[in-house]
Enzyme design. Structure first.
Site, PDB file in Angstrom:
ATOM      1  N   CYS A 230       0.868  -1.185   0.000  1.00  0.00           N
ATOM      2  CA  CYS A 230       0.000   0.000   0.000  1.00  0.00           C
ATOM      3  C   CYS A 230       0.901   1.230   0.000  1.00  0.00           C
ATOM      4  O   CYS A 230       1.997   1.188  -0.562  1.00  0.00           O
ATOM      5  CB  CYS A 230      -0.969  -0.022   1.173  1.00  0.00           C
ATOM      6  SG  CYS A 230      -0.194   0.140   2.797  1.00  0.00           S
ATOM      7  N   GLY A 232       1.687   3.616   3.010  1.00  0.00           N
ATOM      8  CA  GLY A 232       2.532   3.839   4.179  1.00  0.00           C
ATOM      9  C   GLY A 232       2.868   2.609   4.980  1.00  0.00           C
ATOM     10  O   GLY A 232       3.652   2.684   5.928  1.00  0.00           O
ATOM     11  N   ASN A 233       2.281   1.458   4.640  1.00  0.00           N
ATOM     12  CA  ASN A 233       2.531   0.200   5.334  1.00  0.00           C
ATOM     13  C   ASN A 233       2.196   0.289   6.823  1.00  0.00           C
ATOM     14  O   ASN A 233       2.871  -0.292   7.665  1.00  0.00           O
ATOM     15  CB  ASN A 233       3.981  -0.246   5.141  1.00  0.00           C
ATOM     16  CG  ASN A 233       4.236  -1.698   5.560  1.00  0.00           C
ATOM     17  OD1 ASN A 233       5.288  -2.020   6.084  1.00  0.00           O
ATOM     18  ND2 ASN A 233       3.281  -2.581   5.327  1.00  0.00           N
ATOM     19  N   THR A 234       1.114   1.029   7.133  1.00  0.00           N
ATOM     20  CA  THR A 234       0.652   1.098   8.523  1.00  0.00           C
ATOM     21  C   THR A 234      -0.811   0.697   8.669  1.00  0.00           C
ATOM     22  O   THR A 234      -1.260   0.457   9.798  1.00  0.00           O
ATOM     23  CB  THR A 234       0.826   2.523   9.103  1.00  0.00           C
ATOM     24  OG1 THR A 234       0.078   3.445   8.308  1.00  0.00           O
ATOM     25  CG2 THR A 234       2.289   2.929   9.143  1.00  0.00           C
ATOM     26  N   ARG A 236      -3.506  -0.646   5.483  1.00  0.00           N
ATOM     27  CA  ARG A 236      -4.061  -1.659   4.591  1.00  0.00           C
ATOM     28  C   ARG A 236      -3.150  -2.868   4.396  1.00  0.00           C
ATOM     29  O   ARG A 236      -3.585  -4.018   4.563  1.00  0.00           O
ATOM     30  CB  ARG A 236      -4.403  -1.023   3.229  1.00  0.00           C
ATOM     31  CG  ARG A 236      -5.577  -0.055   3.274  1.00  0.00           C
ATOM     32  CD  ARG A 236      -5.697   0.742   1.979  1.00  0.00           C
ATOM     33  NE  ARG A 236      -4.576   1.693   1.844  1.00  0.00           N
ATOM     34  CZ  ARG A 236      -4.410   2.510   0.806  1.00  0.00           C
ATOM     35  NH1 ARG A 236      -5.273   2.469  -0.206  1.00  0.00           N
ATOM     36  NH2 ARG A 236      -3.391   3.342   0.767  1.00  0.00           N
ATOM     37  N   ASP A 347      -7.920   4.078   1.448  1.00  0.00           N
ATOM     38  CA  ASP A 347      -7.103   4.202   2.654  1.00  0.00           C
ATOM     39  C   ASP A 347      -7.966   4.693   3.815  1.00  0.00           C
ATOM     40  O   ASP A 347      -8.558   5.769   3.745  1.00  0.00           O
ATOM     41  CB  ASP A 347      -5.982   5.205   2.385  1.00  0.00           C
ATOM     42  CG  ASP A 347      -4.897   5.157   3.448  1.00  0.00           C
ATOM     43  OD1 ASP A 347      -5.134   4.554   4.508  1.00  0.00           O
ATOM     44  OD2 ASP A 347      -3.815   5.727   3.211  1.00  0.00           O
TER      45      ASP A 347
END
Length: 383
Positions: A230, A232-234, A236, A347
């Protein structure tokens, strides 16, 4: 009779490594045998298009015909020219280990292989039994020499058959100095141990020679790897990673923590992610209700090794896929939007907990569909 004078090129002290490479290529073009340093041990090489050179390699090695030489090539793509129907498992190992200390021994279909274009005498030296050994050494000297040549190199260790493996130029000289023409001296080899040699058939890895890569690492390197991407990788992609691991565990009839042992590696990354970030608290809470722990998640940016090693890269939106392919176009056949219908997953960052819950549910449905399309029956066997 005076001792033979061997040409030695000092790679580490050379003003320009291109001069060293050109000396090697010139020698190879003149049917000479050259000792190259690799990341494992020193190797002897000759042009695989030159019968006289390969015969000199046979004499230097003292090797019987039934012990074939490997072919050194510069890339996975070149290897596929010689084994176009390379098993998926072998392609995974090649993609993840090359350049590096792995030699793949594969069955060859001569009707579609470039092996058939090698001189007949050389075919007998590299492929006498219907299998071919292929290697992409992690050596700039070898790779750069191959880029300047019209074909591969016949490659073997720089010692007499049964002799000690050479990890320095001095040891090469002691072992086979009278039999070769040029030594590229780049100091002591990194590993000081031979490459691991494996024969790959379908989903089976048979170790023919123990080397740098251990059986356990071979099993891990041969696993099916799934990567979710995705921004920011925080939010999804971490949720997708955790949900995929749970869904796979349910399908395989094992615990979540046993999925990797069953041959599946799952990871996530972000196109614009920072290193070391935590998962969004809402994502942590939503997945905790399903018994999944995101507290240990650490964000990471998308990097070339992640793309190269993954069998499936699932992006949460079409724009993520476009961004990946603009940088790594060769990965097109492995990069997909997670939704089989091409639907974007919005998101939820900054949204309500209900938005995160809806996002997780949507991602879970999409992963179910994608996993339905995979063959989960094939696990890696290492012998």
């Amino acid at each position: 009779m005076p001792a033979k004078v061997i040409d030695v090129a000092k790679a580490r002290t050379a003003g320009d490594l291109r001069d060293v490479v050109h000396r090697a290529v010139q020698a190879l073009s003149e049917s000479r045998v050259v000792a190259f340093p690799t990341e494992t041990i020193y190797g002897l090489a000759a042009s695989a298009l030159d019968e006289q050179a390969v015969e000199r390699l046979v004499q230097a090695k003292g090797r019987a015909a039934q012990h074939p030489f490997a072919l050194a090539v510069k890339s996975v793509d070149d290897a596929l020219d010689y084994v176009p129907d390379m098993p998926v498992l072998a392609q995974r190992l090649a993609r993840r280990c090359w350049p590096g200390p792995l030699t793949l021994v594969l069955e060859v279909n001569r009707e579609s292989s470039l092996v058939d274009r090698l001189p007949a005498a050389i075919q007998q030296r590299v492929c006498p039994n219907g299998t071919l050994g292929l290697r992409v050494p992690a050596s700039a000297l070898v790779i750069d020499a191959l880029r300047l040549m019209t074909g591969p190199l016949a490659l073997t260790s720089a010692n007499q058959t049964g002799g000690a493996e050479a990890v320095t130029a001095e040891e090469v000289m002691a072992e086979v100095g009278e039999q070769i023409d040029l030594v590229l001296d780049d100091g002591r080899c990194q590993f000081g141990q031979a490459s691991t040699v494996v024969q790959v058939t379908d989903n089976k890895i048979k170790i023919l020679r123990q080397g740098v890569i251990s059986p356990g690492n071979l099993r891990r390197l041969g696993s099916l790897q799934i990567l979710f991407v995705c921004t920011g990788n925080t939010c999804r992609s971490p949720m997708a990673e955790a949900l995929a691991r749970k869904i796979l565990a349910d399908r395989l009839g094992c615990k979540v923590e046993e999925v990797e042992d069953r041959g599946f590696t799952i990871a996530s990354a972000g196109i614009a992610a920072m290193n070391g970030g935590r998962a969004a608290l809402e994502a942590v809470d939503v997945l905790a209700e399903q018994g999944l722990n995101l507290n240990e998640h650490i964000s990471q940016p998308l990097r070339e090794p992640l793309i190269r090693q993954a069998d499936y890269v699932f992006t949460l939106t079409a724009s993520h896929r476009h961004a990946i392919l603009s940088q790594w176009p060769d990965a097109e056949d492995r990069v997909h939007v997670l939704s089989a219908e091409g639907e974007d997953v919005s998101d939820p960052i900054g949204g309500t907990r209900q938005m995160y819950a809806a996002c997780a549910e949507q991602i879970g449905r999409m992963i179910e569909t994608r996993i339905d399309q995979m063959d989960l029956t094939e696990s890696v066997v290492v012998e």
